[in-house]
Design a protein around this motif. Structure first.
Motif, PDB file in Angstrom:
ATOM      1  N   GLY A 163      42.142  36.325  35.597  1.00  0.00           N
ATOM      2  CA  GLY A 163      43.016  36.275  36.873  1.00  0.00           C
ATOM      3  C   GLY A 163      44.413  37.185  36.689  1.00  0.00           C
ATOM      4  N   TYR A 164      45.018  37.585  37.744  1.00  0.00           N
ATOM      5  CA  TYR A 164      46.135  38.368  37.853  1.00  0.00           C
ATOM      6  C   TYR A 164      46.110  39.400  36.909  1.00  0.00           C
ATOM      7  CZ  TYR A 164      51.051  39.025  38.680  1.00  0.00           C
ATOM      8  OH  TYR A 164      52.441  39.557  38.911  1.00  0.00           O
ATOM      9  N   GLY A 165      44.831  40.110  37.011  1.00  0.00           N
ATOM     10  CA  GLY A 165      44.675  41.573  36.079  1.00  0.00           C
ATOM     11  C   GLY A 165      43.548  41.344  35.117  1.00  0.00           C
ATOM     12  N   LEU A 166      43.639  39.893  34.568  1.00  0.00           N
ATOM     13  CA  LEU A 166      42.669  39.839  33.430  1.00  0.00           C
ATOM     14  C   LEU A 166      41.317  39.525  33.772  1.00  0.00           C
ATOM     15  CD1 LEU A 166      45.576  37.776  32.266  1.00  0.00           C
ATOM     16  CD2 LEU A 166      44.512  38.766  30.445  1.00  0.00           C
ATOM     17  N   ASP A 167      40.336  39.974  32.917  1.00  0.00           N
ATOM     18  CA  ASP A 167      39.005  39.645  33.346  1.00  0.00           C
ATOM     19  C   ASP A 167      38.288  38.888  32.346  1.00  0.00           C
ATOM     20  OD1 ASP A 167      38.833  41.831  31.612  1.00  0.00           O
ATOM     21  OD2 ASP A 167      36.741  42.017  31.947  1.00  0.00           O
ATOM     22  N   TYR A 168      36.971  38.442  32.870  1.00  0.00           N
ATOM     23  CA  TYR A 168      35.855  38.250  31.943  1.00  0.00           C
ATOM     24  C   TYR A 168      34.602  38.938  32.416  1.00  0.00           C
ATOM     25  CZ  TYR A 168      31.911  36.064  29.871  1.00  0.00           C
ATOM     26  OH  TYR A 168      30.507  35.736  29.103  1.00  0.00           O
ATOM     27  N   ASP A 169      34.171  40.040  31.847  1.00  0.00           N
ATOM     28  CA  ASP A 169      32.913  40.950  32.110  1.00  0.00           C
ATOM     29  C   ASP A 169      33.183  41.506  33.678  1.00  0.00           C
ATOM     30  OD1 ASP A 169      30.598  41.699  31.662  1.00  0.00           O
ATOM     31  OD2 ASP A 169      29.385  39.946  32.250  1.00  0.00           O
ATOM     32  N   GLU A 170      34.629  42.030  33.760  1.00  0.00           N
ATOM     33  CA  GLU A 170      35.268  42.539  34.855  1.00  0.00           C
ATOM     34  C   GLU A 170      35.421  41.889  36.035  1.00  0.00           C
ATOM     35  OE1 GLU A 170      36.554  45.646  35.060  1.00  0.00           O
ATOM     36  OE2 GLU A 170      36.034  46.131  32.786  1.00  0.00           O
ATOM     37  N   LYS A 171      34.999  40.379  35.721  1.00  0.00           N
ATOM     38  CA  LYS A 171      35.301  39.579  37.073  1.00  0.00           C
ATOM     39  C   LYS A 171      36.806  38.903  36.904  1.00  0.00           C
ATOM     40  CE  LYS A 171      31.509  37.358  36.614  1.00  0.00           C
ATOM     41  NZ  LYS A 171      30.251  38.031  35.968  1.00  0.00           N
ATOM     42  N   PRO A 176      45.069  35.466  42.272  1.00  0.00           N
ATOM     43  CA  PRO A 176      46.650  35.725  42.155  1.00  0.00           C
ATOM     44  C   PRO A 176      47.233  34.704  41.144  1.00  0.00           C
ATOM     45  CG  PRO A 176      45.928  34.523  44.088  1.00  0.00           C
ATOM     46  CD  PRO A 176      44.528  34.927  43.300  1.00  0.00           C
ATOM     47  N   PHE A 177      46.806  34.078  40.592  1.00  0.00           N
ATOM     48  CA  PHE A 177      47.032  33.260  39.568  1.00  0.00           C
ATOM     49  C   PHE A 177      46.574  33.512  38.229  1.00  0.00           C
ATOM     50  CE2 PHE A 177      43.700  30.953  41.578  1.00  0.00           C
ATOM     51  CZ  PHE A 177      42.807  30.581  40.594  1.00  0.00           C
ATOM     52  N   VAL A 178      46.623  32.481  37.090  1.00  0.00           N
ATOM     53  CA  VAL A 178      45.918  32.754  35.798  1.00  0.00           C
ATOM     54  C   VAL A 178      45.353  31.522  35.505  1.00  0.00           C
ATOM     55  CG1 VAL A 178      46.347  33.262  33.149  1.00  0.00           C
ATOM     56  CG2 VAL A 178      47.800  34.443  34.769  1.00  0.00           C
ATOM     57  N   GLY A 179      43.986  31.695  35.186  1.00  0.00           N
ATOM     58  CA  GLY A 179      43.245  30.037  35.274  1.00  0.00           C
ATOM     59  C   GLY A 179      42.423  30.219  33.606  1.00  0.00           C
ATOM     60  N   VAL A 180      42.231  29.263  33.251  1.00  0.00           N
ATOM     61  CA  VAL A 180      41.490  28.865  31.798  1.00  0.00           C
ATOM     62  C   VAL A 180      39.962  29.221  32.651  1.00  0.00           C
ATOM     63  CG1 VAL A 180      40.790  27.563  30.038  1.00  0.00           C
ATOM     64  CG2 VAL A 180      42.951  27.655  30.894  1.00  0.00           C
ATOM     65  N   LEU A 181      39.254  29.914  31.990  1.00  0.00           N
ATOM     66  CA  LEU A 181      37.868  30.010  32.229  1.00  0.00           C
ATOM     67  C   LEU A 181      37.079  28.802  31.617  1.00  0.00           C
ATOM     68  CD1 LEU A 181      35.834  32.091  33.823  1.00  0.00           C
ATOM     69  CD2 LEU A 181      35.388  33.119  31.749  1.00  0.00           C
ATOM     70  N   ALA A 182      36.306  28.413  32.457  1.00  0.00           N
ATOM     71  CA  ALA A 182      35.544  27.368  31.965  1.00  0.00           C
ATOM     72  C   ALA A 182      34.185  27.733  30.822  1.00  0.00           C
ATOM     73  CB  ALA A 182      34.630  26.643  33.138  1.00  0.00           C
TER      74      ALA A 182
END
Ligand code: IMP
Ligand code: MG
Length: 194
Positions: A163-171, A176-182
């Motif tokens: 989130g907020y620019g950071l990706d996992y596999d371009e997603k 608009p926030f930073v989250g922990v990917l499950a």
């Protein structure tokens, strides 16, 4: 608070930094940069590292009052060569001479530290008058090379965030926030044992 949260439902384990918290951190960092540049008559270049830093840098540059130019570089780090930690420049600065410039490198997150330690060295070798580094997020527990950034939004534990620019596999870059990917998204087998 987290408008797009529901769109991604179970993919996001938790919100780590809300839009409001990001805004506060960005305002604080902009103030620190302005204070450090007070009275400086040199050219200042805010240098975003594509693509992750784009959202953070867009917000940050609007809050910094000192006049700055902006530029971008794109790098790739090779995890296949963990031991040497090779970083490759994919898109370089379109400037011949940095000798009259102070550079502030803007990153989304620091993990091993390889990208920023390589880039700061590269910019210094290219004659930059000074090189400072700024990151929204920092995972100090993951360092492979010694590296301490000058401006940090927040230190976070060793979790994969998006989130907020950071990706996992371009997603997820546009959240608009930073989250922990499950874990179920990137390591479904491990997640089952949790
Ligand atoms: P470093 O060279 O290991 O410090 O790499 C930093 C880069 O790794 C960042 O610019 C990101 O592209 C990527 N990265 C590291 N941790 C995360 C994360 O939790 N989420 C998304 N990308 C990450
Ligand atoms: Mg990045």
């Amino acid at each position: 608070m987290t408008e797009n949260f529901n769109t991604h439902g179970a993919e996001i384990e938790k919100v780590l930094m809300s839009a409001e918290e990001i805004d506060e951190a960005t305002t604080r960092i902009a103030g620190e940069i302005d204070r450090d540049l007070e009275g400086c008559s040199d050219k200042v270049i805010m240098l975003g590292i594509l693509k992750g830093s784009v959202v953070f840098m867009s917000d940050l540059m609007k809050k910094v009052k000192t006049p700055v130019e902006i530029d971008f570089m794109k790098v790739a780090s090779y995890s296949g060569t963990e031991s040497t930690g090779r970083v490759e420049i994919i898109l370089d600065l379109n400037r011949q001479d940095l000798s009259d410039s102070r550079v502030i490198v803007v990153e989304d997150i620091i993990d091993s530290g390889r990208t920023l330690s390589y880039l700061t060295e590269y910019l210094r070798l290219n004659g930059a008058k000074s090189v400072k580094t700024c990151t929204l997020l920092d995972k100090p527990s993951r360092r492979v090379v010694d590296f301490v950034p000058d401006y940090v939004g927040r230190e976070i534990p060793d979790e994969f965030v998006i989130g907020y620019g950071l990706d996992y596999d371009e997603k997820y870059r546009t959240l608009p926030f930073v989250g922990v990917l499950a874990k179920s998204v990137y390591a479904p087998d491990e997640a089952k044992n949790d």
